[in-house]
Design a protein around this motif. Structure first.
Motif, PDB file in Angstrom:
ATOM      1  N   TYR A  25       0.820  -1.217   0.000  1.00 51.38           N
ATOM      2  CA  TYR A  25       0.000   0.000   0.000  1.00 51.38           C
ATOM      3  C   TYR A  25       0.852   1.265   0.000  1.00 51.38           C
ATOM      4  O   TYR A  25       0.487   2.264  -0.626  1.00 51.38           O
ATOM      5  CB  TYR A  25      -0.966  -0.014   1.181  1.00 51.38           C
ATOM      6  CG  TYR A  25      -2.217  -0.805   0.889  1.00 51.38           C
ATOM      7  CD1 TYR A  25      -3.278  -0.235   0.193  1.00 51.38           C
ATOM      8  CD2 TYR A  25      -2.314  -2.125   1.268  1.00 51.38           C
ATOM      9  CE1 TYR A  25      -4.414  -0.962  -0.104  1.00 51.38           C
ATOM     10  CE2 TYR A  25      -3.454  -2.868   0.971  1.00 51.38           C
ATOM     11  CZ  TYR A  25      -4.495  -2.283   0.293  1.00 51.38           C
ATOM     12  OH  TYR A  25      -5.613  -3.003  -0.021  1.00 51.38           O
ATOM     13  N   VAL A  38      -7.591   6.972  -0.090  1.00 49.20           N
ATOM     14  CA  VAL A  38      -7.913   5.544  -0.031  1.00 49.20           C
ATOM     15  C   VAL A  38      -9.307   5.343   0.546  1.00 49.20           C
ATOM     16  O   VAL A  38      -9.664   5.956   1.560  1.00 49.20           O
ATOM     17  CB  VAL A  38      -6.883   4.785   0.838  1.00 49.20           C
ATOM     18  CG1 VAL A  38      -7.314   3.334   1.039  1.00 49.20           C
ATOM     19  CG2 VAL A  38      -5.504   4.832   0.191  1.00 49.20           C
ATOM     20  N   SER A  40     -11.472   2.267   2.073  1.00 48.61           N
ATOM     21  CA  SER A  40     -11.406   0.894   2.560  1.00 48.61           C
ATOM     22  C   SER A  40     -12.817   0.401   2.836  1.00 48.61           C
ATOM     23  O   SER A  40     -13.485   0.860   3.766  1.00 48.61           O
ATOM     24  CB  SER A  40     -10.555   0.817   3.831  1.00 48.61           C
ATOM     25  OG  SER A  40     -10.511  -0.502   4.326  1.00 48.61           O
ATOM     26  N   LEU A  52      -2.224   3.382   7.472  1.00 45.57           N
ATOM     27  CA  LEU A  52      -2.066   4.243   6.301  1.00 45.57           C
ATOM     28  C   LEU A  52      -2.185   5.714   6.679  1.00 45.57           C
ATOM     29  O   LEU A  52      -1.432   6.560   6.174  1.00 45.57           O
ATOM     30  CB  LEU A  52      -3.112   3.882   5.246  1.00 45.57           C
ATOM     31  CG  LEU A  52      -2.967   2.515   4.582  1.00 45.57           C
ATOM     32  CD1 LEU A  52      -4.146   2.228   3.673  1.00 45.57           C
ATOM     33  CD2 LEU A  52      -1.655   2.418   3.806  1.00 45.57           C
ATOM     34  N   SER A 106     -10.127  -0.410  -1.738  1.00 45.21           N
ATOM     35  CA  SER A 106      -9.789  -1.784  -1.387  1.00 45.21           C
ATOM     36  C   SER A 106     -10.900  -2.440  -0.583  1.00 45.21           C
ATOM     37  O   SER A 106     -11.604  -1.786   0.190  1.00 45.21           O
ATOM     38  CB  SER A 106      -8.467  -1.843  -0.610  1.00 45.21           C
ATOM     39  OG  SER A 106      -8.596  -1.264   0.665  1.00 45.21           O
ATOM     40  N   TYR A 225       0.512 -10.089  -1.356  1.00 44.24           N
ATOM     41  CA  TYR A 225       0.921  -8.701  -1.526  1.00 44.24           C
ATOM     42  C   TYR A 225       2.332  -8.545  -2.073  1.00 44.24           C
ATOM     43  O   TYR A 225       2.688  -7.463  -2.550  1.00 44.24           O
ATOM     44  CB  TYR A 225       0.793  -7.957  -0.193  1.00 44.24           C
ATOM     45  CG  TYR A 225      -0.629  -7.839   0.281  1.00 44.24           C
ATOM     46  CD1 TYR A 225      -1.488  -6.896  -0.274  1.00 44.24           C
ATOM     47  CD2 TYR A 225      -1.132  -8.689   1.266  1.00 44.24           C
ATOM     48  CE1 TYR A 225      -2.807  -6.790   0.146  1.00 44.24           C
ATOM     49  CE2 TYR A 225      -2.448  -8.591   1.691  1.00 44.24           C
ATOM     50  CZ  TYR A 225      -3.274  -7.644   1.127  1.00 44.24           C
ATOM     51  OH  TYR A 225      -4.586  -7.548   1.537  1.00 44.24           O
TER      52      TYR A 225
END
Length: 242
Positions: A25, A38, A40, A52, A106, A225
């Motif tokens: 990320y 972002v 989420s 984050l 995400s 990831y």
């Protein structure tokens, strides 16, 4: 039937932010103007959101379960962190959130499967495309359901920590729909989390189909990831759409 309150205490340890996930990320966020924005979806207790935001990313977390959202809100935040949470389903997000605003959207930890209707699942991809800024990406992480497509009933990969084990069983009904039963095991005792909950076990081929219909240019698939391993034999699937 849901008993999410049984999961809240153990959520952070069952779904920790690994170094590979954090690096993924951080690397992705650096591709966008600062601060990267972002969204989420199904943020749980907000562990990744909080991490984050500490790295100067602008984060919005959506969660349908009040117990999980309360836990996320209790995590320490300072005034310099750009982080907010809303109790909101995917059906509501295009109504209340900014269009063409988010660089990264995400939905992790297989939360996407609780959009249990195929039509609504298709809508999810269109809605993400509407919320995504130009050049943005959608990241989905879920069980690799290709491995279970011929099974009427199967045990999904187990999660565990030092204190507890989390097990899930996926069952196919006669009408073609799917149900999931999930429970925690601790000290030889079982605590239900989901009982006969409707789910949609989204597969790679459908992610490709739905994302193309919604206007995404490409879909890449990995096992994790680090992006190094093939997804075919993996228990999990990481999809990156742009």
């Amino acid at each position: 039937m849901e008993s999410i309150k049984n999961l809240v205490e153990y959520y952070d340890e069952l779904y920790p932010v690994s170094l590979a996930q954090q690096t993924f990320y951080e690397t992705l966020a650096q591709k966008y103007p600062h601060p990267a924005k972002v969204l989420s979806i199904g943020c749980g207790t907000g562990v990744l959101c909080h991490r984050l935001a500490k790295d100067d990313v602008d984060v919005t977390g959506l969660e349908t379960q009040r117990e999980l959202l309360d836990s996320a809100s209790l995590k320490y935040r300072n005034q310099l962190m750009s982080l907010r949470y809303f109790q909101m389903s995917t059906l509501e997000m295009t109504r209340f959130l900014g269009k063409k605003f988010y660089n990264i959207i995400s939905c992790l930890n297989s939360r996407i499967i609780f959009i249990h209707d195929k039509t609504l699942m298709r809508k999810f991809f269109f809605d993400c495309k509407e919320l995504l800024a130009d050049g943005g990406k959608v990241v989905l992480q879920l069980f690799n359901f290709e491995k279970y497509k011929n099974s009427a009933k199967c045990c999904l990969p187990e999660l565990s920590s030092a204190r507890v084990r989390y097990k899930s069983v996926l069952s196919k009904c006669q009408d073609g729909s799917f149900l999931i039963d999930s429970f925690l095991e601790k000290n030889n005792k079982s605590m239900p989390v989901y009982e006969q909950a409707k789910v949609y076990p989204l597969r790679k081929s459908e992610i490709e189909e739905f994302s193309k219909e919604a206007g995404f240019k490409s879909a890449q698939f990995f096992s994790g990831y680090d992006g190094l391993s093939s997804y075919e034999d993996s228990d999990y699937l990481l999809a990156v759409l742009d």
